[in-house]
Design an enzyme around this catalytic site. Structure first.
Site, PDB file in Angstrom:
ATOM      1  N   LYS A  34       0.666  -1.294   0.029  1.00 49.43           N
ATOM      2  CA  LYS A  34      -0.046  -0.016  -0.083  1.00 49.43           C
ATOM      3  C   LYS A  34       0.753   1.463   0.132  1.00 49.43           C
ATOM      4  CE  LYS A  34      -2.158   1.053   3.837  1.00 49.43           C
ATOM      5  NZ  LYS A  34      -3.204   0.746   4.885  1.00 49.43           N
TER       6      LYS A  34
ATOM      7  N   GLY B 133       4.217   1.002  -0.723  1.00 46.58           N
ATOM      8  CA  GLY B 133       5.948   1.073  -1.188  1.00 46.58           C
ATOM      9  C   GLY B 133       5.738  -0.193  -2.334  1.00 46.58           C
TER      10      GLY B 133
ATOM     11  N   LYS C 202      20.248  -5.224  -0.952  1.00 47.80           N
ATOM     12  CA  LYS C 202      19.358  -6.315  -0.432  1.00 47.80           C
ATOM     13  C   LYS C 202      19.811  -6.892   1.023  1.00 47.80           C
ATOM     14  CE  LYS C 202      17.854  -9.292  -3.400  1.00 47.80           C
ATOM     15  NZ  LYS C 202      17.629 -10.331  -4.369  1.00 47.80           N
TER      16      LYS C 202
ATOM     17  N   GLY D 171      17.097 -12.658   4.803  1.00 46.47           N
ATOM     18  CA  GLY D 171      16.173 -13.000   5.853  1.00 46.47           C
ATOM     19  C   GLY D 171      14.754 -13.106   5.460  1.00 46.47           C
TER      20      GLY D 171
ATOM     21  N   GLU E 174      10.476 -12.097   6.357  1.00 42.88           N
ATOM     22  CA  GLU E 174       9.770 -11.198   7.293  1.00 42.88           C
ATOM     23  C   GLU E 174       9.296 -11.987   8.400  1.00 42.88           C
ATOM     24  OE1 GLU E 174       5.304  -9.434   6.676  1.00 42.88           O
ATOM     25  OE2 GLU E 174       6.759  -8.431   5.147  1.00 42.88           O
TER      26      GLU E 174
ATOM     27  N   ASP F 238       6.759   2.918  13.674  1.00 40.30           N
ATOM     28  CA  ASP F 238       5.837   2.085  13.164  1.00 40.30           C
ATOM     29  C   ASP F 238       6.181   0.519  13.202  1.00 40.30           C
ATOM     30  OD1 ASP F 238       3.397   1.518  11.596  1.00 40.30           O
ATOM     31  OD2 ASP F 238       4.303   1.450   9.627  1.00 40.30           O
TER      32      ASP F 238
ATOM     33  N   ASN G 118       7.811  -5.426   9.388  1.00 35.42           N
ATOM     34  CA  ASN G 118       9.185  -4.645   9.076  1.00 35.42           C
ATOM     35  C   ASN G 118      10.391  -5.030   9.677  1.00 35.42           C
ATOM     36  OD1 ASN G 118       8.492  -3.051  11.300  1.00 35.42           O
ATOM     37  ND2 ASN G 118       7.113  -1.831  10.120  1.00 35.42           N
TER      38      ASN G 118
END
Length: 304
Positions: free
Chosen positions: A104, A106, A186, A189, A191, A225, A230
């Site tokens: 949404k 990025g 880059k 890992g 998420e 956030d 993230n």
């Protein structure tokens, strides 16, 4: 979803980019740029503007709207094209590859270069403009705020935070940025929300994340956030990414944002690993310890 414009770049002439830059310039002052102002903004003749408008409309790099006047606005594809051209001129990247993540706020793509890179386009304001305008401090004092402005400021904020935090905090290594786009290395890992940790590892991973937040706070930044969406987990450790909402520790709500970050992460671990991280873990205590520099381990607050 915004279309990947990398394949259009070879078809575009320098004059097409003059037009796109002219529309970008006009959007500093109004949402829709009057057609009769484009020759001055783009430094093109009226005849050339007419021709370039048709080319850019065909490629969906701009859009047209007739209100009291005929107006034009960049699309995100047009803004992407301007950023890509700058990266190419700087020789930052050679091309754009497959998508790594589309969201949404990025879109992230593989970037072709001599080393593994990622290209992130910020999309703030594209689908949730009112929410972003309300929540982001860099939109608070402006009368005219467009999605173009909010996306660019988000990229600037994220790049600034990563530049100041890397390498002391495990964030993606920043490489370059232009307009609403960032090029970064880059990182390894998966998420955290999709990671399958051994339950015995849960508190250790939470410790690692909190240590990174503590170092970031010491260096003057709060993520603001942070969540399981993230943070990336790899054998080599954790990486905290997506920093466009980051605030300085001097921000009036910095402590509140830090407490929210800690609560988001601890509550996630408590839901997924309830035998290792109790639901009543002292998140305020963890945040306080991070803020005053005394954080050592979440075990001290009831974890494990």
């Amino acid at each position: 979803m915004v279309r990947n414009v990398a394949g259009d770049m070879a078809e575009l002439d320098p004059e097409d980019f003059y037009l796109l830059s002219g529309v970008e310039q006009g959007m500093r002052f109004s949402e829709w740029v009057r057609r009769d102002k484009l020759p001055d903004y783009a430094d093109l003749t009226r005849e050339e503007v007419d021709y370039r408008i048709d080319r850019c409309l065909d490629r969906e790099l701009i859009e047209r709207k007739t209100i009291q006047y005929e107006g034009y606005q960049l699309t995100f594809e047009g803004y992407d094209a301007l950023a890509l051209r700058t990266f190419a001129e700087r020789k930052t990247i050679d091309g754009v590859g497959s998508p790594l993540g589309l969201g949404k706020e990025g879109d992230v793509y593989e970037a072709q270069s001599f080393r593994p890179l990622a290209l992130k386009y910020h999309r703030e304001g594209y689908t949730n403009f009112r929410e972003v305008k309300r929540d982001r401090e860099y939109t608070a004092d402006r009368d005219h705020v467009s999605w173009l402005y909010t996306a660019r400021k988000a990229a600037e904020r994220e790049y600034e935070a990563m530049e100041e935090l890397y390498p002391d905090v495990s964030v993606p290594r920043p490489v370059d940025h232009n307009r609403h786009a960032i090029v970064m290395e880059k990182f390894a890992g998966v998420e955290l929300s999709r990671a399958s940790l051994d339950p015995e590892q849960a508190v250790g991973v939470l410790d690692l994340i909190c240590r990174e937040l503590a170092t970031a706070y010491e260096l003057g930044w709060v993520h603001a956030d942070a969540s399981e969406h993230n943070v990336a987990v790899a054998e080599s450790g954790v990486t905290i990414f997506d920093w466009p909402q980051a605030v300085s520790v001097d921000h009036e709500n910095a402590r509140e944002f830090l407490e929210r970050d800690v609560e988001n992460l601890v509550r996630y671990f408590a839901r997924k690993y309830p035998h290792e991280v109790p639901r009543d873990a002292d998140t305020d205590g963890i945040a306080a310890a991070i803020a005053d520099g005394s954080f050592e381990t979440v075990r001290a607050f009831g974890g494990g």
